[in-house]
Design an enzyme around this catalytic site. Sequence first.
Site, mmCIF file in Angstrom:
data_model
loop_
_atom_site.group_PDB
_atom_site.id
_atom_site.type_symbol
_atom_site.label_atom_id
_atom_site.label_comp_id
_atom_site.label_asym_id
_atom_site.label_seq_id
_atom_site.Cartn_x
_atom_site.Cartn_y
_atom_site.Cartn_z
ATOM 1 N N CYS A 40 10.301 34.937 32.805
ATOM 2 C CA CYS A 40 10.877 36.695 32.188
ATOM 3 C C CYS A 40 10.177 37.032 34.095
ATOM 4 C CB CYS A 40 10.610 36.772 32.029
ATOM 5 S SG CYS A 40 11.806 38.956 32.185
ATOM 6 N N HIS B 250 18.262 41.349 28.118
ATOM 7 C CA HIS B 250 17.982 42.548 28.418
ATOM 8 C C HIS B 250 18.315 43.531 28.570
ATOM 9 C CE1 HIS B 250 14.736 40.640 30.306
ATOM 10 N NE2 HIS B 250 14.796 40.095 30.938
ATOM 11 N N HIS C 243 19.662 35.284 28.051
ATOM 12 C CA HIS C 243 18.273 35.572 28.277
ATOM 13 C C HIS C 243 18.924 37.192 28.794
ATOM 14 C CE1 HIS C 243 14.291 35.302 30.088
ATOM 15 N NE2 HIS C 243 14.582 36.555 30.691
ATOM 16 N N GLU C 244 19.361 37.104 30.036
ATOM 17 C CA GLU C 244 19.700 38.132 30.756
ATOM 18 C C GLU C 244 20.705 39.144 29.795
ATOM 19 O OE1 GLU C 244 18.227 39.018 33.382
ATOM 20 O OE2 GLU C 244 17.577 36.949 33.438
#
Length: 280
Positions: free
Chosen positions: A143, A189, A185-186
């Site tokens: 990351c 966030h 993953h994004e």
Amino acid sequence: ASDGAWTPPPPKDGFQRLLSAVQGEREIVNAGTPVLRERAQEVRRERIGDADVQAVIEEMVETLRGPTAKGIPGTSPRGVGLAAPQVGIPSRVIVLEDVAAEIEKLPREAVQKQRREAFACKVIINPVLEPVGNRTAVFYEGCLSVPGYRGLVERHLEVRCTGLDHKGNDVDFVAKGWMARILQHEVDHLDGTLYVDRMFSRSFRRVDKLDEPGPGPNDEFGATPPEGERSGASGFGGGAAVGTAKPKTGVKFESAGQQAKRVAKGFPKARGGKGGKKRR
């Protein structure tokens, strides 16, 4: 429906190019910055075309591409995905891109194992993911907000992505393999979650230690699985023993109606420590 493909704005004139050079790129904030642990806000469809929203999207793409955005030879992109909170902006916007030139640098066996294929830049606003099937895969993730480290994370192998593109059009497509991992993953966030929250904790290591043997079984934290695909989400992350915990891949089900109820007003400004400042 759109697949989120990003269309670059018209070429800048001399004054605009000078202004961009002076402003520089957005600074990527690191773990510990409050904005990375907050739930980002939705962007209203009617606001997407506004100049400030479009400017942020363009700056995010440039920040992800790094020196390659300026055409500097011999350089590489900073990564394959970026979420607005990573540049200090608490809004539900992500950009992702995986270029062939970078994939070609990797061992062919690794590329095939990860089901990694190049794709053009995508911009997804207010993304919602749904798993397709029950197959998952375990691979090391890194990351930009946790630089220098990696950890094994289990993700769904295939997901459906809905949301809006950079023009405010509906997005609806299915992502597989490495693109599906990037999306998960994004989107994490946007919910204040980092990959370290989902990883097999004993696999955590520095980038220069990736070739070292993995940890053996542990009485308290269980076994750390090998890299590769699995037949289904069977318990992982947070140090849980394999087969004993609930799936924690990061994919959530959310109807359009549920999302509409949570739509916030306006496009939030950057905040959180020094995040969002531009680097010259």
